[in-house]
Enzyme design. Structure first.
Site, PDB file in Angstrom:
ATOM      1  N   ASN A  81       1.059  -1.328   0.075  1.00 21.04           N
ATOM      2  CA  ASN A  81      -0.115  -0.084   0.169  1.00 21.04           C
ATOM      3  C   ASN A  81       0.905   1.159  -0.009  1.00 21.04           C
ATOM      4  OD1 ASN A  81      -2.629   1.661   0.570  1.00 21.04           O
ATOM      5  ND2 ASN A  81      -1.011   1.941   2.440  1.00 21.04           N
ATOM      6  N   GLY A  83       2.940   4.544  -0.718  1.00 21.21           N
ATOM      7  CA  GLY A  83       2.714   5.081  -1.977  1.00 21.21           C
ATOM      8  C   GLY A  83       3.145   6.609  -1.770  1.00 21.21           C
ATOM      9  N   ILE A  84       3.816   7.059  -2.744  1.00 18.41           N
ATOM     10  CA  ILE A  84       3.702   8.578  -2.574  1.00 18.41           C
ATOM     11  C   ILE A  84       3.736   9.262  -4.115  1.00 18.41           C
ATOM     12  CG2 ILE A  84       5.671   8.445  -0.682  1.00 18.41           C
ATOM     13  CD1 ILE A  84       7.898   9.125  -2.928  1.00 18.41           C
ATOM     14  N   GLN A 140      -2.374  10.763 -15.960  1.00 22.99           N
ATOM     15  CA  GLN A 140      -2.919  11.955 -15.480  1.00 22.99           C
ATOM     16  C   GLN A 140      -1.557  13.135 -15.596  1.00 22.99           C
ATOM     17  OE1 GLN A 140      -4.462  14.301 -14.619  1.00 22.99           O
ATOM     18  NE2 GLN A 140      -5.370  14.237 -12.725  1.00 22.99           N
ATOM     19  N   TYR A 146       4.342   8.939 -11.297  1.00 24.24           N
ATOM     20  CA  TYR A 146       3.432   8.083 -10.775  1.00 24.24           C
ATOM     21  C   TYR A 146       2.571   6.909 -11.535  1.00 24.24           C
ATOM     22  CZ  TYR A 146      -0.502   7.495  -7.077  1.00 24.24           C
ATOM     23  OH  TYR A 146      -1.470   6.964  -6.257  1.00 24.24           O
TER      24      TYR A 146
HETATM   25  N1  CAA Z   1      -4.824  19.358 -17.874  1.00 21.30           N
HETATM   26  C1  CAA Z   1      -4.190  20.334 -18.762  1.00 21.30           C
HETATM   27  N2  CAA Z   1      -3.580  21.455 -18.646  1.00 21.30           N
HETATM   28  C2  CAA Z   1      -2.977  21.689 -17.227  1.00 21.30           C
HETATM   29  C3  CAA Z   1      -3.399  20.757 -16.343  1.00 21.30           C
HETATM   30  C4  CAA Z   1      -4.291  19.686 -16.595  1.00 21.30           C
HETATM   31  N3  CAA Z   1      -4.497  18.911 -15.701  1.00 21.30           N
HETATM   32  N4  CAA Z   1      -2.422  20.947 -15.260  1.00 21.30           N
HETATM   33  C5  CAA Z   1      -1.793  22.136 -15.671  1.00 21.30           C
HETATM   34  N5  CAA Z   1      -1.971  22.320 -17.074  1.00 21.30           N
HETATM   35  C6  CAA Z   1      -1.419  23.348 -17.618  1.00 21.30           C
HETATM   36  C7  CAA Z   1      -0.893  24.596 -16.776  1.00 21.30           C
HETATM   37  O1  CAA Z   1      -2.294  25.545 -17.048  1.00 21.30           O
HETATM   38  C8  CAA Z   1       0.098  25.361 -17.873  1.00 21.30           C
HETATM   39  O2  CAA Z   1      -0.378  26.050 -18.804  1.00 21.30           O
HETATM   40  P1  CAA Z   1       0.438  27.505 -19.081  1.00 21.30           P
HETATM   41  O3  CAA Z   1       1.466  27.305 -19.360  1.00 21.30           O
HETATM   42  O4  CAA Z   1      -0.475  27.873 -20.422  1.00 21.30           O
HETATM   43  O5  CAA Z   1      -0.189  28.250 -18.092  1.00 21.30           O
HETATM   44  C9  CAA Z   1       0.893  24.025 -18.102  1.00 21.30           C
HETATM   45  O6  CAA Z   1      -0.089  23.037 -18.135  1.00 21.30           O
HETATM   46  C10 CAA Z   1       2.034  23.569 -17.084  1.00 21.30           C
HETATM   47  O7  CAA Z   1       1.580  23.566 -16.096  1.00 21.30           O
HETATM   48  P2  CAA Z   1       2.614  23.871 -14.709  1.00 21.30           P
HETATM   49  O8  CAA Z   1       3.611  24.596 -15.275  1.00 21.30           O
HETATM   50  O9  CAA Z   1       1.638  24.071 -13.711  1.00 21.30           O
HETATM   51  O10 CAA Z   1       2.804  22.243 -14.710  1.00 21.30           O
HETATM   52  P3  CAA Z   1       3.799  22.067 -13.206  1.00 21.30           P
HETATM   53  O11 CAA Z   1       4.669  20.995 -13.525  1.00 21.30           O
HETATM   54  O12 CAA Z   1       3.707  22.965 -12.210  1.00 21.30           O
HETATM   55  O13 CAA Z   1       2.564  20.921 -12.944  1.00 21.30           O
HETATM   56  C11 CAA Z   1       0.553  20.136 -11.596  1.00 21.30           C
HETATM   57  C12 CAA Z   1       1.307  21.043 -12.799  1.00 21.30           C
HETATM   58  C13 CAA Z   1       0.739  20.916 -10.263  1.00 21.30           C
HETATM   59  C14 CAA Z   1       1.213  18.644 -11.720  1.00 21.30           C
HETATM   60  C15 CAA Z   1      -0.984  19.912 -12.114  1.00 21.30           C
HETATM   61  O14 CAA Z   1      -0.923  19.352 -13.391  1.00 21.30           O
HETATM   62  C16 CAA Z   1      -1.679  18.938 -11.105  1.00 21.30           C
HETATM   63  O15 CAA Z   1      -1.742  19.024 -10.068  1.00 21.30           O
HETATM   64  N6  CAA Z   1      -2.236  17.999 -11.825  1.00 21.30           N
HETATM   65  C17 CAA Z   1      -2.917  16.863 -11.014  1.00 21.30           C
HETATM   66  C18 CAA Z   1      -2.044  16.028 -10.454  1.00 21.30           C
HETATM   67  C19 CAA Z   1      -2.895  14.926  -9.791  1.00 21.30           C
HETATM   68  O16 CAA Z   1      -3.928  14.693 -10.028  1.00 21.30           O
HETATM   69  N7  CAA Z   1      -2.453  14.235  -8.786  1.00 21.30           N
HETATM   70  C20 CAA Z   1      -3.060  13.419  -8.008  1.00 21.30           C
HETATM   71  C21 CAA Z   1      -2.431  13.204  -6.843  1.00 21.30           C
HETATM   72  S1  CAA Z   1      -3.336  12.213  -5.690  1.00 21.30           S
HETATM   73  C22 CAA Z   1      -3.092  10.807  -6.454  1.00 21.30           C
HETATM   74  O17 CAA Z   1      -2.312  10.570  -7.117  1.00 21.30           O
HETATM   75  C23 CAA Z   1      -3.730   9.553  -5.782  1.00 21.30           C
HETATM   76  C24 CAA Z   1      -4.497   8.803  -6.679  1.00 21.30           C
HETATM   77  O18 CAA Z   1      -3.789   7.659  -7.074  1.00 21.30           O
HETATM   78  C25 CAA Z   1      -5.517   9.037  -7.684  1.00 21.30           C
END
Ligand code: CAA
Length: 239
Positions: A81, A83-84, A140, A146
């Site tokens: 289980n 995970g990070i 994602q 991940y």
């Molecule tokens: N879809 C489309 N475009 C996106 C996007 C998305 N989901 N997220 C960011 N972008 C865009 C931004 O708006 C930005 O566009 P502009 O350059 O035009 O402004 C471009 O992509 C680059 O974005 P960032 O520079 O902000 O990218 P970053 O490297 O800082 O990372 C991120 C962005 C923080 C990863 C963000 O995409 C994010 O939070 N994504 C979701 C991650 C997620 O769902 N994680 C789940 C964690 S929990 C888990 O994983 C448990 C599980 O098993 C389900």
């Protein structure tokens, strides 16, 4: 009484799995990596012993499993289980963020399974369940590390299932969708809003809803289920 070991078992989905397995009359132990105080209060609240090691470290897993088995007896059930996440888009991702996520989320499955599967085969009964993710099935944005690790867990599960099928050992994966845990709480609220909007059930999973699936898969009656992935994601991805 059978013994179950849950990696990363003191919080989130892992803690819910510990509770579900304890309720199923199993002897349960949990590993944790760093939060001493949280592990201590978990043990105080549940009576479940905890053991500290880094699951990405092969030698530490072998030594840790030996320690658990000395204390509690042979491990019949392993729940991978721990995970990070270290989210960022690929061009911004550090090599450390790639390696750490692959190490903790995927290498750990190899490390832990190798430490317990010989004993399970010799005793001709065992259960291994690995907690993957919807994001390993669909991808994602921001999770190349991940998603690769979680998708890797699914292939690992199928390959190992074949190797041990004749020995009474089943190997399965549960692929949760977005679940109400600290890990998901760390995602930016505006991004979470768009994610929840895509979940047909209209909410996050509760950790107990994932744990229920694990309890189902480790039961004696689940002996014919092996190499499978149980998707538990509120309809977000019907795979
Ligand atoms: N879809 C489309 N475009 C996106 C996007 C998305 N989901 N997220 C960011 N972008 C865009 C931004 O708006 C930005 O566009 P502009 O350059 O035009 O402004 C471009 O992509 C680059 O974005 P960032 O520079 O902000 O990218 P970053 O490297 O800082 O990372 C991120 C962005 C923080 C990863 C963000 O995409 C994010 O939070 N994504 C979701 C991650 C997620 O769902 N994680 C789940 C964690 S929990 C888990 O994983 C448990 C599980 O098993 C389900």
């Amino acid at each position: 009484m059978r013994t179950a070991l849950v990696t990363g078992g003191t919080t989130g989905i892992g803690a819910a799995i510990c509770a579900a397995l304890q309720a199923a009359d199993l002897r349960v132990a949990a590993t944790y990596s760093g939060h001493e105080a949280r592990a201590a209060s978990f043990t105080e609240a549940t009576g479940i012993p905890t053991f500290r090691w880094d699951v990405s470290d092969h030698a530490a897993c072998a030594a840790g499993v030996a320690q658990v088995e000395t204390a509690l007896g042979p491990i019949d059930i392993l729940i991978n289980n721990a995970g990070i996440t270290r989210d960022s888009s690929l061009l911004k991702m550090s090599e450390e963020a790639w390696k750490r996520v692959l190490g903790v989320d995927l290498d750990s499955c190899f490390n832990m399974a190798q430490a317990v599967v010989g004993g399970m085969r010799a005793r001709r009964w065992g259960r291994i369940v690995s907690i993957a993710s919807i994001n390993g099935q669909t991808g994602q944005f921001g999770q190349t590390n991940y998603a690769a690790a979680k998708a890797g867990m699914l292939g690992f599960t199928k390959a190992l299932a074949l190797e041990v099928a004749r020995d009474g050992v089943t190997v399965n994966a549960v692929a949760p969708g977005y679940t109400d845990t600290e890990m998901v709480a760390a995602v930016a609220p505006e991004i979470m809003k768009t994610i929840v909007a895509r979940i047909p059930v209209g909410r996050l999973a509760r950790p107990e809803e994932i744990a229920r699936c694990v309890a189902f898969l480790v039961a004696d009656e689940a002996g014919f289920i092996t190499g499978s992935t149980l998707s538990v994601n509120g309809g977000q991805a019907m795979i």
